[in-house]
Design a protein around this motif. Structure first.
Motif, PDB file in Angstrom:
ATOM      1  N   GLU A  81     118.057  22.623 143.813  1.00 53.16           N
ATOM      2  CA  GLU A  81     118.391  21.365 143.156  1.00 53.16           C
ATOM      3  C   GLU A  81     117.437  21.067 141.998  1.00 53.16           C
ATOM      4  OE1 GLU A  81     120.502  19.618 142.130  1.00 53.16           O
ATOM      5  OE2 GLU A  81     121.120  18.204 143.688  1.00 53.16           O
ATOM      6  N   PHE A  82     117.905  20.240 141.082  1.00 54.79           N
ATOM      7  CA  PHE A  82     117.131  19.810 139.925  1.00 54.79           C
ATOM      8  C   PHE A  82     116.004  18.886 140.404  1.00 54.79           C
ATOM      9  CE2 PHE A  82     117.485  17.217 135.708  1.00 54.79           C
ATOM     10  CZ  PHE A  82     116.321  17.804 135.247  1.00 54.79           C
ATOM     11  N   THR A  83     114.769  19.323 140.252  1.00 57.11           N
ATOM     12  CA  THR A  83     113.605  18.524 140.648  1.00 57.11           C
ATOM     13  C   THR A  83     113.000  17.926 139.387  1.00 57.11           C
ATOM     14  OG1 THR A  83     113.203  20.019 142.510  1.00 57.11           O
ATOM     15  CG2 THR A  83     111.401  18.554 141.885  1.00 57.11           C
ATOM     16  N   ILE A 126     119.211  23.476 133.063  1.00 60.31           N
ATOM     17  CA  ILE A 126     120.448  24.029 132.515  1.00 60.31           C
ATOM     18  C   ILE A 126     120.320  25.536 132.294  1.00 60.31           C
ATOM     19  CG2 ILE A 126     122.016  23.999 130.534  1.00 60.31           C
ATOM     20  CD1 ILE A 126     122.301  21.618 132.458  1.00 60.31           C
ATOM     21  N   ALA A 127     119.116  25.983 131.941  1.00 61.37           N
ATOM     22  CA  ALA A 127     118.891  27.420 131.766  1.00 61.37           C
ATOM     23  C   ALA A 127     119.104  28.159 133.089  1.00 61.37           C
ATOM     24  CB  ALA A 127     117.485  27.673 131.237  1.00 61.37           C
ATOM     25  N   ARG A 128     118.689  27.548 134.196  1.00 61.04           N
ATOM     26  CA  ARG A 128     118.909  28.167 135.511  1.00 61.04           C
ATOM     27  C   ARG A 128     120.395  28.259 135.826  1.00 61.04           C
ATOM     28  NH1 ARG A 128     117.834  25.932 140.000  1.00 61.04           N
ATOM     29  NH2 ARG A 128     116.991  23.897 139.403  1.00 61.04           N
ATOM     30  N   ALA A 129     121.133  27.204 135.492  1.00 59.07           N
ATOM     31  CA  ALA A 129     122.576  27.212 135.746  1.00 59.07           C
ATOM     32  C   ALA A 129     123.264  28.295 134.916  1.00 59.07           C
ATOM     33  CB  ALA A 129     123.167  25.840 135.434  1.00 59.07           C
ATOM     34  N   GLN A 130     122.836  28.436 133.662  1.00 58.78           N
ATOM     35  CA  GLN A 130     123.406  29.471 132.801  1.00 58.78           C
ATOM     36  C   GLN A 130     123.062  30.862 133.325  1.00 58.78           C
ATOM     37  OE1 GLN A 130     125.443  28.997 129.894  1.00 58.78           O
ATOM     38  NE2 GLN A 130     125.758  31.131 130.487  1.00 58.78           N
ATOM     39  N   SER A 131     121.842  31.027 133.780  1.00 52.71           N
ATOM     40  CA  SER A 131     121.416  32.310 134.337  1.00 52.71           C
ATOM     41  C   SER A 131     122.215  32.658 135.588  1.00 52.71           C
ATOM     42  CB  SER A 131     119.920  32.259 134.666  1.00 52.71           C
ATOM     43  OG  SER A 131     119.488  33.459 135.256  1.00 52.71           O
ATOM     44  N   PHE A 132     122.530  31.636 136.381  1.00 53.76           N
ATOM     45  CA  PHE A 132     123.337  31.841 137.589  1.00 53.76           C
ATOM     46  C   PHE A 132     124.707  32.405 137.229  1.00 53.76           C
ATOM     47  CE2 PHE A 132     126.463  29.717 140.516  1.00 53.76           C
ATOM     48  CZ  PHE A 132     126.231  30.519 141.627  1.00 53.76           C
ATOM     49  N   TYR A 147     125.790  28.686 148.328  1.00 51.33           N
ATOM     50  CA  TYR A 147     125.441  27.370 148.854  1.00 51.33           C
ATOM     51  C   TYR A 147     124.304  26.788 148.026  1.00 51.33           C
ATOM     52  CZ  TYR A 147     128.404  28.414 152.837  1.00 51.33           C
ATOM     53  OH  TYR A 147     129.481  28.707 153.628  1.00 51.33           O
ATOM     54  N   SER A 148     124.580  25.656 147.396  1.00 55.63           N
ATOM     55  CA  SER A 148     123.609  25.077 146.482  1.00 55.63           C
ATOM     56  C   SER A 148     123.557  23.559 146.671  1.00 55.63           C
ATOM     57  CB  SER A 148     123.974  25.455 145.042  1.00 55.63           C
ATOM     58  OG  SER A 148     123.006  25.007 144.130  1.00 55.63           O
ATOM     59  N   HIS A 149     123.425  22.830 145.568  1.00 48.78           N
ATOM     60  CA  HIS A 149     123.191  21.387 145.597  1.00 48.78           C
ATOM     61  C   HIS A 149     124.088  20.689 144.578  1.00 48.78           C
ATOM     62  CE1 HIS A 149     119.391  22.279 147.818  1.00 48.78           C
ATOM     63  NE2 HIS A 149     119.507  23.393 147.120  1.00 48.78           N
ATOM     64  N   GLY A 150     124.301  19.403 144.799  1.00 45.37           N
ATOM     65  CA  GLY A 150     125.254  18.658 143.991  1.00 45.37           C
ATOM     66  C   GLY A 150     125.012  18.716 142.499  1.00 45.37           C
ATOM     67  N   GLN A 151     123.787  18.445 142.064  1.00 41.53           N
ATOM     68  CA  GLN A 151     123.514  18.433 140.632  1.00 41.53           C
ATOM     69  C   GLN A 151     123.584  19.831 140.029  1.00 41.53           C
ATOM     70  OE1 GLN A 151     120.636  14.947 139.383  1.00 41.53           O
ATOM     71  NE2 GLN A 151     119.792  15.947 141.195  1.00 41.53           N
ATOM     72  N   PHE A 152     123.099  20.820 140.765  1.00 39.72           N
ATOM     73  CA  PHE A 152     123.173  22.188 140.243  1.00 39.72           C
ATOM     74  C   PHE A 152     124.630  22.635 140.123  1.00 39.72           C
ATOM     75  CE2 PHE A 152     123.193  26.775 140.325  1.00 39.72           C
ATOM     76  CZ  PHE A 152     122.165  27.103 139.455  1.00 39.72           C
ATOM     77  N   ILE A 153     125.430  22.313 141.128  1.00 38.67           N
ATOM     78  CA  ILE A 153     126.848  22.676 141.095  1.00 38.67           C
ATOM     79  C   ILE A 153     127.530  22.038 139.892  1.00 38.67           C
ATOM     80  CG2 ILE A 153     129.053  22.312 142.291  1.00 38.67           C
ATOM     81  CD1 ILE A 153     127.514  22.688 144.929  1.00 38.67           C
ATOM     82  N   ASN A 154     127.210  20.778 139.629  1.00 37.43           N
ATOM     83  CA  ASN A 154     127.821  20.104 138.483  1.00 37.43           C
ATOM     84  C   ASN A 154     127.274  20.609 137.152  1.00 37.43           C
ATOM     85  OD1 ASN A 154     129.943  18.443 139.221  1.00 37.43           O
ATOM     86  ND2 ASN A 154     128.583  16.832 139.980  1.00 37.43           N
ATOM     87  N   ALA A 155     126.068  21.132 137.150  1.00 41.96           N
ATOM     88  CA  ALA A 155     125.547  21.747 135.923  1.00 41.96           C
ATOM     89  C   ALA A 155     126.363  22.994 135.586  1.00 41.96           C
ATOM     90  CB  ALA A 155     124.075  22.105 136.094  1.00 41.96           C
TER      91      ALA A 155
END
Length: 383
Positions: A81-83, A126-132, A147-155
């Motif tokens: 998740e985004f910390t 956002i860079a992590r989401a793009q890398s994913f 399996y991840s987290h709400g904000q990361f999924i929406n990113a």
């Protein structure tokens, strides 16, 4: 066509309004555990790969699915998740306690801003989401569950749908509005798909009037048997045995009846594959089980100690004996490098041992991700 099911973790202590100590180690509530089990039982076929965030709540949710499909590869990726708030000042606080800090952070709308030590900037997030997305595209598996987290999924979904040309303050505000408008409930999520002939991804979600993801994906009856049966046999094998014994499963077959019918089927079909698998696995551990015991130690959920007086450095080349909550494990130290697991004995006496002739894919150490392997090696050297 590549398909990725991107699922948020089950209800966590923070989601339930409890005060938490550390963002990474928040646990699931009993309701969250139940949600994770329901998702695990919803698959009508095994995925090719299970991916999880390193944060406890998502990792625990993923392990429910790994328990149903113990032979499927399991990897930990940096999809946590985004910390964005400094972890130290959030210790012992609730979601309500942090509300003013959250509002102040988003009002600043500075994608480069870091709140303090251990906090992440929006640009980093956002860079992590793009890398994913890039890792998903490159991975050979065609059917993945993550399996991840709400904000990361929406990113991830925002990147696919909005296709931002840059990450500036306007993009940050747009993402925040997107996140609020598309809140992802616990154990819900999106389906990503990618045509090999196309450059981009597609994302789909359930419409509000449609059943939620846990209802869509859930397969009653037979799927329940896999999780409830400690031997974790394949659904197809069990259904076949039931059918041969004259006990076909109706579509709404409840778990309690399925368990009883399975016992009767095994008695009636003593030569079936189900009986054979039961006899072979009753007194043995699987590499997956041993690997999970090691993960519990890696993530600090179990206590690991060395057996004997010699340290990892002193042994240098040989077997290093450890104890993880009464699990006796022997790990081979190859010239100060973590190599493989030699043997494991569970508290109830079940045993797993290394087979030098068939190592690939069966060694518990080989089932760990790169990060988990490195962390375990560091912990062993510190004992």
């Amino acid at each position: 066509m590549k398909h990725v099911r991107l699922i948020r973790h089950g209800e966590s202590a923070a989601n339930a309004g409890e005060a938490t100590l550390d963002h990474a180690t928040i646990t699931l509530t009993p309701k969250g555990v139940e949600q994770a089990q329901l998702v695990a039982l919803s698959f009508n076929h095994a995925p090719a790969l299970i991916v999880a965030s390193p944060f406890t709540r998502a990792h625990s949710t993923a392990m429910a699915t790994a328990a149903v499909f113990p032979h499927i590869p399991f990897e930990t990726w940096p999809i946590q998740e985004f910390t964005y708030l400094e972890p130290a000042r959030c210790t012992g606080t609730t979601v309500a306690d942090r509300r003013e800090w959250v509002e102040a952070y988003w009002a600043k709308a500075d994608p480069r801003f870091r709140d303090g030590e251990g906090a992440e900037s929006f640009l980093d997030f956002i860079a992590r989401a793009q890398s994913f997305l890039e890792c998903l595209a490159e991975h050979p598996a065609q059917d993945i569950v993550a399996y991840s987290h709400g904000q990361f999924i929406n990113a991830v979904a925002w990147l696919i749908e909005r296709k931002p040309l840059g990450i500036d303050d306007g993009a940050m505000v747009d993402w925040r509005e997107y996140e609020i408008a598309n809140h992802v409930p616990n154990c819900d999520g999106y389906l990503l798909s990618k045509d090999p002939n196309e450059a981009g991804w597609r994302v789909s979600r359930s419409a509000p009037e449609e059943p939620r993801m846990d209802a869509i994906w859930r397969v009653p009856g037979r799927a329940y048997q896999v999780a409830r049966d400690t031997e974790r046999l394949l659904i197809e094998e069990r259904a076949e045995a039931l059918s041969v014994a004259g006990y076909p499963l109706p579509g709404d077959d409840p778990a309690m009846y399925a368990e009883q019918r399975l016992k009767e089927a095994r008695t009636a079909v003593c030569s079936s594959k189900v009986d054979s698998a039961s006899e072979n696995t009753a007194a043995e551990l699987s590499a997956r089980e041993v690997s999970q015991v090691l993960r519990e130690a890696i993530f600090g959920r179990s206590v690991m100690s060395k057996v004997g007086h010699e340290s990892w450095d002193e042994i240098y080349s040989g077997h290093f004996q450890i104890n993880v909550d009464d699990w006796q494990i022997s790990i081979y130290n190859d010239c100060d490098q973590l190599d493989y697991c030699e043997e494991c004995v569970s508290p109830d006496g079940r045993r797993w041992s290394f087979d030098a002739g068939d190592r690939f894919g069966t060694d518990p150490i080989a089932l760990l991700s790169t990060w988990e392997h490195q962390t375990l090696e560091r912990l062993l050297k510190a004992l």
